[in-house]
Each structure stands twice: as structure tokens, then as C-alpha cells.
Design a protein around this motif. Sequence first.
Motif, PDB file in Angstrom:
ATOM      1  N   ARG A 141       0.879  -1.174   0.000  1.00  0.00           N
ATOM      2  CA  ARG A 141       0.000   0.000   0.000  1.00  0.00           C
ATOM      3  C   ARG A 141       0.913   1.220   0.000  1.00  0.00           C
ATOM      4  N   ILE A 142       1.094   1.823  -1.162  1.00  0.00           N
ATOM      5  CA  ILE A 142       2.089   2.896  -1.323  1.00  0.00           C
ATOM      6  C   ILE A 142       1.438   4.237  -0.984  1.00  0.00           C
ATOM      7  N   THR A 143       1.636   4.674   0.241  1.00  0.00           N
ATOM      8  CA  THR A 143       0.984   5.879   0.751  1.00  0.00           C
ATOM      9  C   THR A 143       1.779   7.153   0.482  1.00  0.00           C
ATOM     10  N   ALA A 144       3.027   7.033   0.021  1.00  0.00           N
ATOM     11  CA  ALA A 144       3.835   8.227  -0.274  1.00  0.00           C
ATOM     12  C   ALA A 144       4.902   7.882  -1.297  1.00  0.00           C
ATOM     13  N   VAL A 145       5.218   8.863  -2.136  1.00  0.00           N
ATOM     14  CA  VAL A 145       6.271   8.724  -3.154  1.00  0.00           C
ATOM     15  C   VAL A 145       7.100  10.005  -3.163  1.00  0.00           C
ATOM     16  N   CYS A 146       8.420   9.862  -3.182  1.00  0.00           N
ATOM     17  CA  CYS A 146       9.322  11.014  -3.295  1.00  0.00           C
ATOM     18  C   CYS A 146      10.356  10.730  -4.387  1.00  0.00           C
ATOM     19  N   ALA A 147      10.511  11.655  -5.325  1.00  0.00           N
ATOM     20  CA  ALA A 147      11.494  11.503  -6.401  1.00  0.00           C
ATOM     21  C   ALA A 147      12.789  12.192  -6.002  1.00  0.00           C
ATOM     22  N   VAL A 155      13.839   6.721  -6.546  1.00  0.00           N
ATOM     23  CA  VAL A 155      12.530   7.056  -5.978  1.00  0.00           C
ATOM     24  C   VAL A 155      12.371   6.376  -4.621  1.00  0.00           C
ATOM     25  N   LEU A 156      11.844   7.120  -3.643  1.00  0.00           N
ATOM     26  CA  LEU A 156      11.491   6.558  -2.345  1.00  0.00           C
ATOM     27  C   LEU A 156       9.989   6.310  -2.309  1.00  0.00           C
ATOM     28  N   VAL A 157       9.581   5.130  -1.835  1.00  0.00           N
ATOM     29  CA  VAL A 157       8.157   4.856  -1.646  1.00  0.00           C
ATOM     30  C   VAL A 157       7.927   4.372  -0.219  1.00  0.00           C
ATOM     31  N   ALA A 158       6.818   4.801   0.362  1.00  0.00           N
ATOM     32  CA  ALA A 158       6.434   4.358   1.708  1.00  0.00           C
ATOM     33  C   ALA A 158       5.346   3.301   1.573  1.00  0.00           C
ATOM     34  N   ASP A 159       5.586   2.123   2.151  1.00  0.00           N
ATOM     35  CA  ASP A 159       4.664   0.983   2.057  1.00  0.00           C
ATOM     36  C   ASP A 159       4.002   0.792   3.418  1.00  0.00           C
ATOM     37  N   TYR A 160       2.732   1.183   3.513  1.00  0.00           N
ATOM     38  CA  TYR A 160       2.019   1.164   4.794  1.00  0.00           C
ATOM     39  C   TYR A 160       1.822  -0.256   5.324  1.00  0.00           C
ATOM     40  N   TYR A 161       1.336  -1.168   4.485  1.00  0.00           N
ATOM     41  CA  TYR A 161       1.012  -2.516   4.957  1.00  0.00           C
ATOM     42  C   TYR A 161       2.247  -3.290   5.408  1.00  0.00           C
ATOM     43  N   ASN A 162       3.354  -3.119   4.700  1.00  0.00           N
ATOM     44  CA  ASN A 162       4.566  -3.862   5.040  1.00  0.00           C
ATOM     45  C   ASN A 162       5.499  -3.097   5.973  1.00  0.00           C
ATOM     46  N   LYS A 163       5.066  -1.882   6.399  1.00  0.00           N
ATOM     47  CA  LYS A 163       5.817  -1.065   7.365  1.00  0.00           C
ATOM     48  C   LYS A 163       7.258  -0.861   6.908  1.00  0.00           C
TER      49      LYS A 163
END
Length: 394
Positions: free
Chosen positions: A156-162, A168-176
Motif C-alpha cells: 500500500r504505497i501511501t507516499a512517493v518522493c522523487a 525514488v522513495l516509496v512508503a509501504d504502509y502494509y509492510n511497514k
Amino acid sequence: MKSLKVSYKEHERLIVDGLRVNIVSYLRECETSTVNTTHEYMQYPISEMREEIKYLLADFEKSTIKEKKEELNLKQAPLKVVRNSCIRLHYELFHLHVAIPKVLGKELSFIASKKCLENIQQSNIFIKENFPNHVFTVNGKSVHNVNMPSESGTCRITAVCALPNGQVLVADYYNKRVKLLSQQYQVVSHLDVWNGPWDMCLITPTEAAVAMFNEVQFITVSQSQLAKGRKLKLQHYCTGIAHNHGDLYICSGTALYKFTLSGELVCRLYEDSSADFTVQKCAVSPTGDRLYITSWSQHKLHTLARDGTLLATYTDPALLRPDGLHVTPTGQLLVCGFLSDTVLQVGWEGKSKLATLATQKDGMRWPESVCYSSTTSSIIVGQNGDNILVFRVE
């Protein structure tokens, strides 16, 4: 640049259409004249046709298409130089912002930052005057799976930063987890966090702040590896986070707060306690004079002044449960409709839709985050699922 391209394409279309009409007209003329001609007498008309078509093509070669193309390239060249300079200076100023306090100390740092701020404000005026609400045009799409083999559940990708280097950084909510993606959008590194991250923003080209539960975790990127830094403990939930010129803007779900980078509360800018998730995520304009927040439960996008005054509210049937939003370095505002499976571009005033950039027809499903990469000229969309979508734009 887009306007110049449209003008050239229209000219090219007219010339090509003219050639097509001439060829078709001549072929019909030949067809009429040879309809009663026996096979042995058809050689002459065919050779004549060949010569005439050669003549038409030669005339086409002499048309103004090549001249217009050269004119287009000449006019675009200085614009490309300005655009590339803006992108380069943007990231150089980021590095300078990090280095100045370490090298100069507080007093000289203050003077230097003021001098830099004058130049930044002049640049922002230039951008506003020359790139008012430039509308993105999508010209390609790719899909990339960011699920790791070790993960049993979906992402569940709740944030993306280029990042400036194309990663690219992605924040994965479900997998913490926070994941670092290569320029080809493959996972090259990851960092586990104690709770599901709700949002994330860049502080410098190599540092990000991750919002989760009631704290902000700073992480650094070095040689394609992620490492934890300091933490900020807060007295409320953190559902959204944004950074601008040393200020942190944090959403609690029902309020928007302004903090210093050291974690000191400056003020509460906006609050709506009428329901849950009225202040879900936030973004800031490059000049810092506009703040944007999504009201997830009310299906609204709010635009605030620097002091938190409500300036505009935008609603749209294509913006059901607005969630992730992002402002590009030149001020374009992007926002996701979670339930409507859309990504929209909204005018910087926050009052009108400029374009629908992606829908369910493009493979969009529950978009939760969006980010623009100046390095790759692409819009990256994170979803409630394993795939991120990357749209190449002009």
C-alpha cells in the motif's frame, strides 16, 4: 514549448494533407483516363503517373516543413536552457541549504540564507509569470511491481518522493517499510519502520521525513542504502507531512500544524473537527504562499494562505476521497481521487480542474500518492496495491 510544438504540428498537418489531396486527385484523374485502355497500352500512363508523383513528392520536399522545424528548434533552445537551469539550480540550492549551517555558523548562515532567499523569490516571480498553470500532457505509461519476495502481503504505497538522481522513495504502509527504487523502478534497498508510514516528504536531496502514527522518522539515502536518523515525537497523529524552506507542515487528521525542523511547534494553522480525516495530507507551493490539504471524508481540496486562512475549496465528482497530493517545483498541483481512481491537475489557485491525467482506463486503482520527477519528466503514482504507475509527461 508546448504551444510552439502545437503550432508546428498544425503546420505540418496542413502540408501533409495538401500532398495527400494532390496525390489522390491525380490518381483519380489517371483512373478515369485509363478506364477504357487495353492492357498493352497501359505502360505509358503508368510511367507518366510515376513521374507526376515524383514531382509532387519533390514539391513536398521543398515545402516549409523543414524550415518550420528548424524555427521550432531555434525557439525551443533557449527555453530548454532556462528549464534545465531552473532544475539544476533548484537542487544546488538544496545542497547549499544543508551545507551553509555546517560551514558558516548561525550568524553568517542567517545572512547567506537571506541573500539566497532574495534570488529564490525573484526566480519564483519569473516562474509564476512564465509558467502559469502549465498543463501536463501524458505521452506514455509504464507499470512497476514494488512488492518484495520476502513480503507475504500486498503493498500500500501511501507516499512517493522523487530524488534528484532519478531514484525514488516509496512508503509501504502494509509492510511497514520505506523502499528505495532504482532509476528503473526496481527495489534496491529498504528500511523497516515500527509502524505503517502515512506520508513522506524530502527535506534535502538525501534526507526524507516519514510521518507515522504520532512521530516523524528522518531517514537518509547514501550510496543506494537507507539509514535511520533522528525522530520527532508528537502529541497527535501524523497523517500527512510537507516541507518548505525549513518549515514542517504536519496533518493530524483534523488539523494542520507548522513545526520547525527541530520539532518545535510554531502554530496550528487550520482545524476542522467536524469529522475524522478532514485534514488528511498536505502540500506547499514553491513560494510558500499557498498550502493545500485534502479532506478525505468530505471529498474536498482546500487551499490556504500562508497564515492558514481558507482561500478556496474545490470539489469534483472525479475527486472522491481525495488523498495524495503534490506540488511540482514550478507550482503545478496534482491530486489523487482514491475512490474515483483518478489523478487530476488542479490550478494553483485551487479553484478549478485543468486536466484529468489518469483514470481507471489507464490501470489506476485506489491511488494514494503522487509525485512529479523533474529529472525524468514523469508523474509517479502509488496505489493500494503492488504496482506503481509512471506516466511520462510534457
